[in-house]
Scaffold this motif. Structure first.
Motif, PDB file in Angstrom:
ATOM      1  N   UNK A 441       0.823  -1.122   0.050  1.00  0.00           N
ATOM      2  CA  UNK A 441       0.112  -0.185   0.227  1.00  0.00           C
ATOM      3  C   UNK A 441       0.958   1.255   0.018  1.00  0.00           C
ATOM      4  N   UNK A 442       1.731   1.301   0.881  1.00  0.00           N
ATOM      5  CA  UNK A 442       2.724   2.279   0.934  1.00  0.00           C
ATOM      6  C   UNK A 442       3.521   2.818  -0.511  1.00  0.00           C
ATOM      7  N   UNK A 443       3.924   1.779  -1.203  1.00  0.00           N
ATOM      8  CA  UNK A 443       4.474   1.772  -2.543  1.00  0.00           C
ATOM      9  C   UNK A 443       3.659   2.010  -3.476  1.00  0.00           C
ATOM     10  N   UNK A 444       2.616   1.108  -3.725  1.00  0.00           N
ATOM     11  CA  UNK A 444       1.780   1.073  -4.915  1.00  0.00           C
ATOM     12  C   UNK A 444       0.875   1.865  -4.875  1.00  0.00           C
ATOM     13  N   UNK A 445       0.136   2.296  -3.902  1.00  0.00           N
ATOM     14  CA  UNK A 445      -0.832   3.204  -3.882  1.00  0.00           C
ATOM     15  C   UNK A 445      -0.556   4.668  -3.100  1.00  0.00           C
ATOM     16  N   UNK A 446       0.228   4.658  -2.156  1.00  0.00           N
ATOM     17  CA  UNK A 446       0.326   6.024  -1.713  1.00  0.00           C
ATOM     18  C   UNK A 446       1.536   6.518  -2.280  1.00  0.00           C
ATOM     19  N   UNK A 447       2.549   5.876  -2.852  1.00  0.00           N
ATOM     20  CA  UNK A 447       3.890   6.171  -3.314  1.00  0.00           C
ATOM     21  C   UNK A 447       4.664   7.163  -2.377  1.00  0.00           C
TER      22      UNK A 447
END
Length: 556
Positions: A441-447
């Motif tokens: 989620x941090x990497x792919x959704x929130x960046x």
């Protein structure tokens, strides 16, 4: 327009009967003898499943049990990337590749007794297309990559839908109409996330109910408690406290019935613990053993099954948060700073290779003449200086509590890459995050990251499944917004002629590596799966698409 060779090949493959698709090996042990029936197999899983609704998943730990419970219209021949009949015995397309007609198997029933027919297939396609709510759409990663948009886009979804409609002229036929040709088909009809669910169960258990609270998502009773497919195993329970998913044999399965009575997936996040439990006999197998353990496992009498390589590991670069990363020279400096030869030689299994682009060399569209980035720390330092980024500081995210086919030990790989970057003057802030506890989620959704480790195991043999999945549209993972590359990939994907399709993707790969470089390809490697000596019949898949109905277990 004449039917292309690609479509003709797909139609020919689709016309095969189940008896041809099910190779003799699938029902027999390694020695060619009939496998024993009965018993329980316990498989050590590296992480917990997110849920069991195929369309709301995109990770291997969820897909492994899902694949046992569900079927797709088209599947893959065991041990290969070749297409084979699934719930459809045959399929064919119109000459323009926009209309796909599926002939369905007779007598197939979902686990709740609902018959499989054309209407049930169309109910699934229409459900995906008409999915409402930003939360639900955001979780349909594969659907978004393949079908690009919904009837009504909400949240981050912005694409024009590829899907047009599905019709069932009779019980044994489903006709899917697309708005445009797309190179992903027909292979994408075999995606696990596009498995066919019981319409009755989906309605009864509110399958479309997805809610979001902060970065967390909650799913329906269908996804958590009542997944209902047509597969060789049926869902019995998921004990989250003990981390065990229990499946039981489906005695009414349409294909080769499972030999095992029960199949249990037990979550054991630590790889050493999985290895120890295998040695003790408390589990019967686990995926992705460390390459360093292959020899010891074999000497202990375990069966180490090495898959053909069909994956990519990459160092992701997010251009959104740090302005310096928007400069191509900085991204090239990062590429030159990494000693990929040493990393592959020392940290990855035998047979791993340095990747020059974002797909394996076996995929049509691979270009042998892309720009290379050999290890050259002096050049890296010079490029950083030219870009005014000699004092660069980057937040480097990497996952914990996971082992992936392309990434056997994330912490070790991070350490090697971080040290290389430090040697050219880049300050690295390490940010470890649990794989199913926030990393994706941090990497792919929130960046949130500047750099990150991630990769991909191909779902089917088409270039779009690699570079299109990564760079075909704007994604928070990369913060990359150049529409010229998006358009170039879209044009390649929409080219029906096989030779022209491959040539277009070759140019895409050249341009990615020379003009854009939104990430750094690291390696492609052959991952393994290991089972005890008394387990037979498991066929290792380059797609990690192992099915356990062919598996048998003898006492001992």
């Amino acid at each position: 327009m004449p039917t292309t060779r690609r479509l003709l090949a797909a139609i020919a493959a689709g016309a095969l009967t189940l008896s041809l698709a099910a190779c003799a090996q699938s029902g027999r042990d390694a020695s060619g003898g009939a496998g024993a029936a009965g018993g329980t197999m316990v498989f050590g899983a590296a992480g917990a499943p997110k849920n069991f609704d195929p369309v709301f998943n995109d990770d291997g730990e969820s897909f492994r049990p899902i694949r046992q419970m569900f079927d797709t219209l088209i599947t893959y021949k065991p041990g290969s990337t070749e297409l084979a009949p699934g719930l459809a015995t045959t399929w064919k397309s119109s000459p323009d590749g926009k209309v796909w007609t599926f002939t369905l198997r007779e007598g197939v029933k979902f686990h709740d007794g609902t018959p499989l027919d054309g209407a049930a297939v169309c109910a699934n396609f229409d459900r995906w297309y008409n999915m409402s709510g930003a939360a639900a759409q955001s979780q349909m990663i594969y659907y978004g990559d393949v079908f690009e948009g919904f009837a009504k886009n909400e949240g981050d979804a912005t694409g024009k839908p590829v899907y047009n409609k599905c019709e069932a002229p009779d019980a044994r036929t489903a006709v899917v109409t697309l708005n445009k040709y797309k190179g992903a088909f027909p292979a994408a009809f075999g995606l696990t996330s596009l498995s066919i669910s019981s319409p009755t169960a989906m309605t009864k258990y509110n399958a479309d109910q997805v809610t979001q609270s902060g970065d967390s998502f909650s799913y329906s009773d269908y996804a958590n408690l009542h997944p209902t497919g047509t597969g060789a195993f049926k869902f019995e329970s998921y004990d989250k406290a003990n981390g065990t998913v229990t499946l039981v044999r489906n005695d009414d399965y349409w294909g080769e019935k499972a030999k095992l009575d029960k199949l249990i997936f037990r979550v054991i996040p630590d790889e050493n613990a999985r290895k120890q439990e295998l040695a003790a006999g408390t589990i019967d197998g686990y995926d992705l053993p460390s390459p360093a353990d292959y020899a010891a496992l074999k000497s202990d009498g375990q069966n180490v099954l090495v898959r053909p390589p069909f994956n990519i590991l990459y160092l992701g670069i997010n251009e959104k948060n740090n302005p310096a990363l928007k400069d191509l020279r900085v991204r090239q400096a990062i590429a030159y700073a990494i000693n990929r030869d040493a990393l592959v030689r020392n940290k990855l299994p035998e047979g791993a290779q340095v990747a020059t682009q974002f797909m394996p060399s076996t995929v049509a569209g691979y270009a042998a003449d892309v720009q290379q980035y050999p290890y050259d720390p002096q050049k890296a330092e010079a490029l950083l200086a030219q870009a005014g980024a000699s004092n660069l500081t980057l937040n480097f995210y990497y996952p914990t509590e996971v082992t992936r086919p392309y990434m056997p030990n994330p912490a070790d790989l991070f350490s090697v890459l971080a040290e290389d970057l430090k040697q050219v003057g880049i300050t690295i802030n390490p940010v470890p995050r649990p794989w199913n506890g926030g990393y994706k989620d941090d990497v792919q959704k929130a960046g949130k990251q500047d750099l990150h480790l991630l990769g991909w195991t191909g779902d089917y043999n088409d270039a779009g499944n690699f570079v299109g999945t990564f760079f075909g549209r704007e994604k928070a993972e990369f913060g990359f917004t150049d529409a010229s590359l998006f358009n170039e990939i879209a044009a390649a994907d929409a080219t029906p002629d096989p030779a022209a399709h491959a040539a277009a993707y070759q140019q895409v790969n050249r341009d990615i590596m020379a003009k854009y470089l939104p990430a750094i390809p690291i390696s492609t490697s052959p991952p393994a799966i290991v089972v005890r000596s008394n387990i037979s019949g498991l066929i290792a898949s380059p797609l990690t698409d192992e099915r356990f109905n062919t598996v048998s277990k003898t006492q001992g």
